[in-house]
Design a protein around this motif. Sequence first.
Motif, PDB file in Angstrom:
ATOM      1  N   LYS A 189     -44.362 -52.365  52.527  1.00 35.57           N
ATOM      2  CA  LYS A 189     -43.658 -53.613  52.856  1.00 35.57           C
ATOM      3  C   LYS A 189     -44.595 -54.584  53.594  1.00 35.57           C
ATOM      4  N   ILE A 190     -45.330 -54.049  54.563  1.00 36.10           N
ATOM      5  CA  ILE A 190     -46.205 -54.905  55.377  1.00 36.10           C
ATOM      6  C   ILE A 190     -47.397 -55.405  54.553  1.00 36.10           C
ATOM      7  N   VAL A 191     -47.915 -54.555  53.671  1.00 39.46           N
ATOM      8  CA  VAL A 191     -49.000 -54.990  52.764  1.00 39.46           C
ATOM      9  C   VAL A 191     -48.540 -56.231  51.990  1.00 39.46           C
ATOM     10  N   LYS A 192     -47.330 -56.165  51.458  1.00 43.87           N
ATOM     11  CA  LYS A 192     -46.801 -57.301  50.673  1.00 43.87           C
ATOM     12  C   LYS A 192     -46.583 -58.511  51.567  1.00 43.87           C
ATOM     13  N   LYS A 193     -45.963 -58.286  52.725  1.00 42.76           N
ATOM     14  CA  LYS A 193     -45.623 -59.388  53.634  1.00 42.76           C
ATOM     15  C   LYS A 193     -46.873 -60.125  54.122  1.00 42.76           C
ATOM     16  N   HIS A 194     -47.964 -59.398  54.295  1.00 44.04           N
ATOM     17  CA  HIS A 194     -49.190 -60.017  54.812  1.00 44.04           C
ATOM     18  C   HIS A 194     -50.170 -60.407  53.704  1.00 44.04           C
ATOM     19  N   GLY A 195     -49.683 -60.404  52.477  1.00 40.28           N
ATOM     20  CA  GLY A 195     -50.488 -60.879  51.349  1.00 40.28           C
ATOM     21  C   GLY A 195     -51.706 -60.018  51.065  1.00 40.28           C
ATOM     22  N   LEU A 196     -51.637 -58.744  51.395  1.00 35.21           N
ATOM     23  CA  LEU A 196     -52.805 -57.865  51.194  1.00 35.21           C
ATOM     24  C   LEU A 196     -52.802 -57.188  49.830  1.00 35.21           C
ATOM     25  N   GLU A 197     -51.692 -57.319  49.104  1.00 37.70           N
ATOM     26  CA  GLU A 197     -51.616 -56.676  47.789  1.00 37.70           C
ATOM     27  C   GLU A 197     -52.721 -57.243  46.901  1.00 37.70           C
ATOM     28  N   GLY A 198     -53.567 -56.386  46.366  1.00 36.02           N
ATOM     29  CA  GLY A 198     -54.669 -56.855  45.521  1.00 36.02           C
ATOM     30  C   GLY A 198     -55.814 -57.482  46.300  1.00 36.02           C
ATOM     31  N   LYS A 199     -55.744 -57.424  47.611  1.00 36.81           N
ATOM     32  CA  LYS A 199     -56.767 -58.079  48.445  1.00 36.81           C
ATOM     33  C   LYS A 199     -57.702 -57.093  49.137  1.00 36.81           C
ATOM     34  N   GLY A 200     -57.512 -55.818  48.900  1.00 36.77           N
ATOM     35  CA  GLY A 200     -58.384 -54.824  49.517  1.00 36.77           C
ATOM     36  C   GLY A 200     -57.931 -54.491  50.918  1.00 36.77           C
ATOM     37  N   PHE A 201     -57.492 -53.273  51.087  1.00 38.67           N
ATOM     38  CA  PHE A 201     -57.081 -52.842  52.430  1.00 38.67           C
ATOM     39  C   PHE A 201     -57.307 -51.342  52.567  1.00 38.67           C
ATOM     40  N   ARG A 202     -57.240 -50.892  53.802  1.00 36.55           N
ATOM     41  CA  ARG A 202     -57.457 -49.480  54.108  1.00 36.55           C
ATOM     42  C   ARG A 202     -56.295 -48.997  54.979  1.00 36.55           C
ATOM     43  N   ILE A 203     -55.841 -47.789  54.689  1.00 40.26           N
ATOM     44  CA  ILE A 203     -54.836 -47.158  55.555  1.00 40.26           C
ATOM     45  C   ILE A 203     -55.477 -45.891  56.094  1.00 40.26           C
ATOM     46  N   THR A 204     -55.541 -45.806  57.405  1.00 35.90           N
ATOM     47  CA  THR A 204     -56.272 -44.697  58.043  1.00 35.90           C
ATOM     48  C   THR A 204     -55.385 -43.970  59.038  1.00 35.90           C
ATOM     49  N   ILE A 205     -55.548 -42.657  59.070  1.00 35.11           N
ATOM     50  CA  ILE A 205     -54.983 -41.852  60.161  1.00 35.11           C
ATOM     51  C   ILE A 205     -56.155 -41.124  60.805  1.00 35.11           C
ATOM     52  N   ASN A 206     -56.405 -41.412  62.056  1.00 38.43           N
ATOM     53  CA  ASN A 206     -57.390 -40.626  62.806  1.00 38.43           C
ATOM     54  C   ASN A 206     -56.669 -39.406  63.373  1.00 38.43           C
ATOM     55  N   ALA A 207     -57.254 -38.247  63.205  1.00 40.50           N
ATOM     56  CA  ALA A 207     -56.544 -37.022  63.580  1.00 40.50           C
ATOM     57  C   ALA A 207     -57.506 -35.931  64.015  1.00 40.50           C
ATOM     58  N   GLY A 208     -56.916 -34.874  64.536  1.00 38.27           N
ATOM     59  CA  GLY A 208     -57.692 -33.686  64.891  1.00 38.27           C
ATOM     60  C   GLY A 208     -58.686 -33.913  66.010  1.00 38.27           C
ATOM     61  N   GLY A 209     -58.442 -34.983  66.802  1.00 37.90           N
ATOM     62  CA  GLY A 209     -59.341 -35.293  67.912  1.00 37.90           C
ATOM     63  C   GLY A 209     -60.140 -36.572  67.681  1.00 37.90           C
ATOM     64  N   ALA A 210     -60.077 -37.110  66.451  1.00 39.45           N
ATOM     65  CA  ALA A 210     -60.774 -38.388  66.173  1.00 39.45           C
ATOM     66  C   ALA A 210     -60.017 -39.568  66.780  1.00 39.45           C
ATOM     67  N   GLN A 211     -58.729 -39.369  67.043  1.00 40.98           N
ATOM     68  CA  GLN A 211     -57.896 -40.463  67.548  1.00 40.98           C
ATOM     69  C   GLN A 211     -58.090 -40.688  69.042  1.00 40.98           C
ATOM     70  N   ILE A 212     -57.846 -41.962  69.441  1.00 39.17           N
ATOM     71  CA  ILE A 212     -57.863 -42.296  70.877  1.00 39.17           C
ATOM     72  C   ILE A 212     -56.470 -42.062  71.451  1.00 39.17           C
ATOM     73  N   VAL A 213     -55.457 -42.525  70.700  1.00 38.36           N
ATOM     74  CA  VAL A 213     -54.070 -42.387  71.169  1.00 38.36           C
ATOM     75  C   VAL A 213     -53.442 -41.175  70.476  1.00 38.36           C
ATOM     76  N   ASP A 214     -52.993 -40.222  71.280  1.00 35.81           N
ATOM     77  CA  ASP A 214     -52.426 -38.983  70.741  1.00 35.81           C
ATOM     78  C   ASP A 214     -50.943 -39.157  70.420  1.00 35.81           C
ATOM     79  N   HIS A 215     -50.669 -40.087  69.538  1.00 38.61           N
ATOM     80  CA  HIS A 215     -49.310 -40.318  69.029  1.00 38.61           C
ATOM     81  C   HIS A 215     -49.538 -40.848  67.610  1.00 38.61           C
ATOM     82  N   LEU A 216     -49.072 -40.078  66.643  1.00 40.92           N
ATOM     83  CA  LEU A 216     -49.359 -40.373  65.233  1.00 40.92           C
ATOM     84  C   LEU A 216     -49.180 -41.857  64.899  1.00 40.92           C
ATOM     85  N   HIS A 217     -50.136 -42.414  64.166  1.00 44.92           N
ATOM     86  CA  HIS A 217     -50.019 -43.808  63.719  1.00 44.92           C
ATOM     87  C   HIS A 217     -50.919 -44.038  62.515  1.00 44.92           C
ATOM     88  N   LEU A 218     -50.506 -44.979  61.675  1.00 43.00           N
ATOM     89  CA  LEU A 218     -51.354 -45.451  60.587  1.00 43.00           C
ATOM     90  C   LEU A 218     -52.010 -46.745  61.032  1.00 43.00           C
TER      91      LEU A 218
END
Length: 109
Positions: A68-97
Motif C-alpha cells: 500500500k505504501i509503495v503505491k501511495k509514495h509512487g515507488l511502484e516501478g521506481k526501484g525500492f528495497r525492503i529490508t529486515i535487519n535481524a539476528g543482531g544486525a538491527q539497532i532497534v530490537d523490535h521487528l520492523h521493515l
Amino acid sequence: MKGCIFCKIAVRKTPKKFIYEDDEIMAFPDINPIAPVHILIVPKKHVPDFMDLEEDKIFSKLRKVAQKIVKKHGLEGKGFRITINAGGAQIVDHLHLHLIGPLGKAAKM
Ligand code: 5GP
Ligand code: ZN
C-alpha cells in the motif's frame, strides 16, 4: 516492552505522525533517512527479532501495508528495497521493515 522505542511510539508516549496505522501495524518515516523515501513499517506488538516471529498473520499484514505504501509514495516501478535487519544486525530490537527508495536504474527512468 519497557525501554523499547518502537513500543513507546506504538502507545504514543513518543508522539509521531503515522503514515499508516491500524490496530496491529504502524508506519512512520525513519528519523535518519538514507533515501527520499525511508519508511519503517512496524507491528505494534513487541516482537524482538525476525527469528521470534511465529505467526504468519503479522508478516502478511506487513506485506499488505508495505505494498500500500509503495503505491501511495509512487515507488511502484521506481526501484525500492525492503529490508529486515535481524539476528543482531538491527539497532532497534523490535521487528520492523525498512522501505527505502527510489533506488537503482528504475529510479532514474
Ligand atoms: P535497524 O534496527 O533495522 O538497524 O534500524 C532502526 C532504524 O530506526 C534506524 O534506521 C533508525 O534511524 C530508526 N530509528 C531509531 N529510533 C527512531 C525513532 O525514535 N524514530 C524514528 N522515526 N526512527 C528511529
Ligand atoms: Zn517494542
